[in-house]
Design a protein around this motif. Structure first.
Motif, PDB file in Angstrom:
ATOM      1  N   ASN A  74       7.810  -9.271 -51.403  1.00 56.63           N
ATOM      2  CA  ASN A  74       8.029  -7.822 -51.262  1.00 56.63           C
ATOM      3  C   ASN A  74       9.494  -7.499 -50.978  1.00 56.63           C
ATOM      4  O   ASN A  74      10.364  -7.980 -51.674  1.00 56.63           O
ATOM      5  CB  ASN A  74       7.074  -7.262 -50.196  1.00 56.63           C
ATOM      6  N   ASN A 128       3.774  -6.641 -54.141  1.00 50.84           N
ATOM      7  CA  ASN A 128       2.484  -5.994 -54.354  1.00 50.84           C
ATOM      8  C   ASN A 128       2.678  -4.656 -55.077  1.00 50.84           C
ATOM      9  O   ASN A 128       3.771  -4.097 -55.103  1.00 50.84           O
ATOM     10  CB  ASN A 128       1.692  -5.876 -53.045  1.00 50.84           C
ATOM     11  N   GLN A 148       1.616  -1.776 -54.377  1.00 55.62           N
ATOM     12  CA  GLN A 148       1.898  -0.635 -53.509  1.00 55.62           C
ATOM     13  C   GLN A 148       3.409  -0.421 -53.397  1.00 55.62           C
ATOM     14  O   GLN A 148       3.906   0.701 -53.521  1.00 55.62           O
ATOM     15  CB  GLN A 148       1.301  -0.901 -52.120  1.00 55.62           C
ATOM     16  N   SER A 184      -3.626 -12.259 -49.083  1.00 58.28           N
ATOM     17  CA  SER A 184      -2.296 -11.666 -48.905  1.00 58.28           C
ATOM     18  C   SER A 184      -1.347 -12.152 -49.986  1.00 58.28           C
ATOM     19  O   SER A 184      -1.596 -13.176 -50.639  1.00 58.28           O
ATOM     20  CB  SER A 184      -1.740 -12.052 -47.535  1.00 58.28           C
ATOM     21  N   SER A 185      -0.249 -11.429 -50.151  1.00 58.19           N
ATOM     22  CA  SER A 185       0.806 -11.894 -51.053  1.00 58.19           C
ATOM     23  C   SER A 185       1.215 -13.313 -50.666  1.00 58.19           C
ATOM     24  O   SER A 185       1.503 -14.153 -51.526  1.00 58.19           O
ATOM     25  CB  SER A 185       2.024 -10.983 -50.967  1.00 58.19           C
ATOM     26  N   GLY A 186       1.235 -13.585 -49.349  1.00 57.51           N
ATOM     27  CA  GLY A 186       1.620 -14.905 -48.869  1.00 57.51           C
ATOM     28  C   GLY A 186       0.779 -16.007 -49.483  1.00 57.51           C
ATOM     29  O   GLY A 186       1.295 -16.981 -50.040  1.00 57.51           O
ATOM     30  N   PHE A 188       4.391 -19.454 -42.326  1.00 52.62           N
ATOM     31  CA  PHE A 188       3.082 -18.887 -42.653  1.00 52.62           C
ATOM     32  C   PHE A 188       2.149 -19.304 -41.520  1.00 52.62           C
ATOM     33  O   PHE A 188       1.395 -18.484 -40.989  1.00 52.62           O
ATOM     34  CB  PHE A 188       2.605 -19.412 -44.015  1.00 52.62           C
ATOM     35  N   CYS A 220       6.657  -7.919 -36.535  1.00 55.97           N
ATOM     36  CA  CYS A 220       6.011  -8.119 -37.835  1.00 55.97           C
ATOM     37  C   CYS A 220       6.902  -8.897 -38.804  1.00 55.97           C
ATOM     38  O   CYS A 220       6.481  -9.912 -39.349  1.00 55.97           O
ATOM     39  CB  CYS A 220       5.647  -6.760 -38.406  1.00 55.97           C
ATOM     40  N   HIS A 221       8.127  -8.410 -39.035  1.00 55.10           N
ATOM     41  CA  HIS A 221       9.035  -8.998 -40.028  1.00 55.10           C
ATOM     42  C   HIS A 221      10.348  -9.429 -39.380  1.00 55.10           C
ATOM     43  O   HIS A 221      10.803  -8.798 -38.440  1.00 55.10           O
ATOM     44  CB  HIS A 221       9.364  -7.976 -41.129  1.00 55.10           C
ATOM     45  N   CYS A 225       0.064  -8.240 -38.394  1.00 57.77           N
ATOM     46  CA  CYS A 225       0.919  -8.829 -39.422  1.00 57.77           C
ATOM     47  C   CYS A 225       0.721 -10.334 -39.498  1.00 57.77           C
ATOM     48  O   CYS A 225       0.745 -10.919 -40.583  1.00 57.77           O
ATOM     49  CB  CYS A 225       2.384  -8.533 -39.128  1.00 57.77           C
ATOM     50  N   THR A 226       0.550 -10.982 -38.372  1.00 62.72           N
ATOM     51  CA  THR A 226       0.402 -12.430 -38.331  1.00 62.72           C
ATOM     52  C   THR A 226      -1.061 -12.842 -38.433  1.00 62.72           C
ATOM     53  O   THR A 226      -1.401 -13.841 -39.072  1.00 62.72           O
ATOM     54  CB  THR A 226       1.020 -12.985 -37.019  1.00 62.72           C
ATOM     55  N   LYS A 274      -4.784 -19.001 -43.396  1.00 67.23           N
ATOM     56  CA  LYS A 274      -3.972 -19.909 -42.578  1.00 67.23           C
ATOM     57  C   LYS A 274      -4.755 -21.160 -42.208  1.00 67.23           C
ATOM     58  O   LYS A 274      -4.191 -22.257 -42.183  1.00 67.23           O
ATOM     59  CB  LYS A 274      -3.423 -19.163 -41.352  1.00 67.23           C
TER      60      LYS A 274
END
Ligand code: NCC
Length: 276
Positions: free
Chosen positions: A81, A102, A104, A192-194, A213, A223-224, A234-235, A246
């Motif tokens: 992203n 993504n 969005q 997720s994108s991850g 990750f 978050c970031h 977020c995690t 995960k």
């Protein structure tokens, strides 16, 4: 659900996931108009067989990691992203080979994505949360975000940059595997994108190092790494089945728990090296 051995699980990923990008032979995209927009070159031809790859999560725990040089030493690096490198090179590196975004982001922030030069590096791939196991036609009529015009706009502005649309099948094929290998029912939302980026790199590369990750000792509710925004979701995940993703990545890790703790680093086998 019975937990598969890592080797069996790798085979499931290799045999059940469709790693293709949308091509002009695909259903609603087989018009002369779309033909002009979709990249002419197959993504495997574009990227070639990649060796050592890195996937950089956008997690707050990347901050102060000093992982930049280690990340850049890989043959190819995937980012997500709007995750920036500029100003954060020491922690996240400078190299971007693939950026997975993504639908969005490109729809809601079209102007930003089209004009911000950080998106112009490397190969772009966009994905959209499709309805569960919808075929391309159904998805094309009912995408989560109608990003198709934004995609065309970007392609007009940057016609030379390879920019692919991920097929809508992979996310649910992956979700099914996540569900089959989890003891609980997973929320029916796409990965997720991850997680999508991780399996994409496992397909293109011989070996994949994934950073933060699985959180290291630097784990944080920020978050970031590039924003002062606090949110545990977020995690741990809210919409995406992040916790289950995960757990699966932990199960597949070929590296040590020590490397997770100190570097947030997980090492995964490339799928082409898996014997099924
Ligand atoms: O935040 P996002 O994710 O762009 O992060 C990319 C991937 O990094 C991993 N991650 C991130 C933060 C964190 N603390 N821990 C992590 O493990 C995740 O694997 C994550 O997928 C997405 O997956 O596309 C997502 O996108 C954002 C947002 O749309 C984009 O950043 C664009 O602005 C979503 N956030 C919101 O919609 C508010 C997020 O839920 C999922």
């Amino acid at each position: 659900a019975a937990k598969l051995s890592p080797e069996k699980l790798l085979c499931q990923l290799r045999e059940r996931l469709n790693f293709q990008m949308i091509q002009s032979s695909d259903g609603p995209f087989n018009t002369s108009e779309w033909k002009a927009y979709l990249p002419r070159r197959n993504i495997s031809m574009e990227l070639g067989q990649l060796g050592q790859c890195a996937v950089v999560s956008s997690a707050g725990s990347m901050k102060s990691s000093h992982l930049g040089p280690e990340i850049d030493s890989h043959d190819a690096v995937l980012r997500f992203n709007g995750a920036p490198t500029k100003g954060f090179q020491a922690d996240v590196g400078d190299k971007t080979t693939i950026r997975l975004i993504n639908s969005q982001l490109i729809t809601v922030e079209e102007q930003k994505v089209v004009t911000d030069p950080q998106y112009n590096t490397g190969t772009l791939i966009v994905w959209d949360p499709a309805p569960y196991h919808a075929n391309i036609h159904e998805w094309y009529r009912k995408p989560d975000y109608n990003f198709f015009n934004s995609y065309k706009h970007y392609r007009n502005r940057h016609p030379e940059q390879p920019f692919y649309i991920l097929n809508p099948y992979m996310q649910w094929q992956l979700w099914d595997i996540l569900q089959e290998n989890s003891p609980e029912d997973i929320q029916p939302n796409p990965p997720s994108s991850g997680m999508l980026g991780i399996v994409l790199m496992m397909h293109f590369c011989d070996k994949v190092d994934v950073y933060e990750f699985l959180p290291s000792k630097r784990q944080t509710d920020i978050c970031h790494y590039f924003q002062k925004f606090f949110d545990q979701a977020c995690t741990m995940g809210a919409y995406h089945p992040l916790l289950f993703e995960k757990n699966m990545v932990k199960h597949l890790n070929q590296g040590t728990d020590e490397a997770i703790y100190t570097l947030g680093k997980v090492t995964l086998k490339g799928l082409r090296n898996v014997q099924c």
